[in-house]
Design an enzyme around this catalytic site. Structure first.
Site, PDB file in Angstrom:
ATOM      1  N   HIS A 244      34.441  48.411  42.890  1.00  0.00           N
ATOM      2  CA  HIS A 244      33.128  48.457  43.540  1.00  0.00           C
ATOM      3  C   HIS A 244      32.829  49.867  44.079  1.00  0.00           C
ATOM      4  CE1 HIS A 244      32.886  44.202  42.983  1.00  0.00           C
ATOM      5  NE2 HIS A 244      33.897  43.946  43.795  1.00  0.00           N
ATOM      6  N   ASP A 295      34.305  40.771  36.935  1.00  0.00           N
ATOM      7  CA  ASP A 295      34.558  40.313  38.299  1.00  0.00           C
ATOM      8  C   ASP A 295      34.418  38.800  38.467  1.00  0.00           C
ATOM      9  OD1 ASP A 295      34.921  40.174  41.014  1.00  0.00           O
ATOM     10  OD2 ASP A 295      33.353  41.577  41.569  1.00  0.00           O
TER      11      ASP A 295
HETATM   12 ZN   LIG Z   1      36.768  41.293  42.858  1.00  0.00          ZN
END
Ligand SMILES: [Zn+2]
Length: 428
Positions: A244, A295
């Protein structure tokens, strides 16, 4: 149909099909996956309160996580990996924290859940970097894990033993790396202890700076923003993948780029969870390495990850063709630039050698109408930016064909077992 991997040709302008005229691209590395979350994709799209956020989504995820057995995890992961392969992901970094039984007690075989993931990867033929997660505390204040987090937890010794146990399994398509769940889940002292015990070439992945609240908590407790703190307190280098890294200041952008670490950008999940927008242009200008991950598996498509990585920037800046860096070896094609970016980070993030990854290739459907009149110079842009039909016709991993005519060799049986597993998960 020819079952041997065709040769793709690299030129300074990008990938070119071989003499057969096939449209070939490198297999895409998926740098971030939580396999079990595939089973809840699309089930958290109802408003529970007007302030719904990542943190309310996490409540749904915890309820779901509590139901998984090794058998269920195997069935869900196998289905996910089939979908990944058919979409063009040829390797996956599996960020695995569902270690113990639902009550928090270890299984008789402490690696039972890890072995379920390894079996799913081997049975489907996807290349895997297994990243068992160290998860110790429920927040920056080092509070103990909550009831629903207990099955994630390890003390340092048990965690290092798990890594030792799993490393024995490594082979041509399996690597085992290290994973810190996040700074909020791993206090400084155990982080240092684990990092000091790793083999020199071990990959290290960590969730970081996904949420503004996480950044604020880190500043309050550790006196620095999470990425700044990590860069100042760990020897972050090209073996590291920061997952991220959404909320960065200028110094952090420069710091990650200088470190040689890779950022795993998970565009569709970050959009789905309302995380925020990665500062792509600034990061590329700083020379940073990056790749993509699916993810939460709200989408399992490298095309969608890459397309929306670019589109998010266009929407924010009201300009077009943001990702390109036209320079000495640059390309003015957005698609080729994006494809080069993910290819360049695959080895450093997965831990496989570039020579090994060279056997991972996709053959696109050159007869698809989208490719009518395509040239060597524009087929990658057409693939990534035009239409929604999956154009991946054949997939090779380590030179072995696992997808032909767009279908995985065992897709039907795996989907049947997944259906039965999900019905049981949802009704138990
Ligand atoms: Zn994750």
């Amino acid at each position: 149909m020819n079952a041997t991997a065709p040769n793709s040709v690299w030129t300074p302008q990008g990938w070119r099909g071989d003499a057969s005229g096939e449209r070939i691209v490198p297999g895409i590395a998926n740098l971030h996956s939580h396999a079990f979350q595939r089973a809840m994709a699309g089930m958290a799209e109802r408003q529970t309160n007007p302030a719904d956020s990542f943190w309310t989504w996490r409540e749904t995820m915890y309820r779901f996580a509590a139901r998984f057995t090794p058998e269920a995890l195997y069935a869900v992961a196998a289905q996910l990996y089939v979908e990944m392969l058919e979409a063009g992901y040829t390797s996956v970094c599996e960020f695995h924290y569902l270690h113990h039984a639902p009550d928090g007690r270890p299984y008789a075989d402490r690696a039972a859940m890890s072995r379920a993931l390894i079996a799913a990867a081997r049975d489907t033929g996807i290349r895997m970097t297994l990243l068992p997660v160290l998860y110790m505390t429920g927040g920056f204040d080092e509070r103990p894990l909550g009831e629903r987090q207990r099955r994630f937890g390890h003390e340092v010794d048990a965690y290092l033993r798990l890594l030792d146990t799993l490393r024995v399994e490594q082979d041509a398509t399996l690597r085992v790396g290290c994973c810190l769940h996040s700074l909020r889940a791993v206090p400084p002292a155990p982080m240092r202890e684990v990092l000091a015990a790793l083999p020199g070439d071990s990959r290290v992945h960590v969730h970081i700076a996904e949420q503004v609240a996480e950044v604020e908590d880190c500043v309050a407790v550790r006196g620095a923003r999470p990425v700044r703190w990590l860069l100042d307190n760990a020897a972050v280098d090209e073996r590291w993948t920061l997952v991220h890294a959404t909320h960065l200041d200028d110094g952090e952008v420069q710091g990650i780029a200088r470190s040689g670490a890779t950022v795993a950008i998970c565009t569709t999940t970050e959009a789905n969870l309302g995380d925020g927008l990665f500062p792509l242009r600034d990061y590329l200008d700083a020379g940073g390495h990056w790749g993509v991950g699916s993810d939460s598996h709200i989408s399992v498509s490298p095309v969608e990850e890459l397309r929306w990585l670019e589109y998010g920037q266009r929407l924010a800046t009201r300009r077009r063709n943001i990702a390109v860096s036209v320079g000495a070896d640059g390309s003015d094609s957005v698609g080729e630039t994006l494809l080069r970016g993910v290819a360049a980070s695959a080895a450093r993030s997965t831990g496989f050698a570039a020579a090994e990854l060279a056997g991972d290739r996709l053959v696109l459907d050159r007869d698809a109408p989208i490719f009518a009149g395509a040239t060597d110079g524009d087929y990658v842009d057409r693939w990534l930016f035009s239409g929604n039909r999956n154009l991946v016709r054949e997939v090779f991993v380590a030179g072995e064909r696992v997808v032909a005519d767009g279908r995985h060799r065992d897709g039907e049986a795996i989907a049947r077992r997944y259906g039965e597993t999900l019905r049981a998960l949802l009704t138990d």
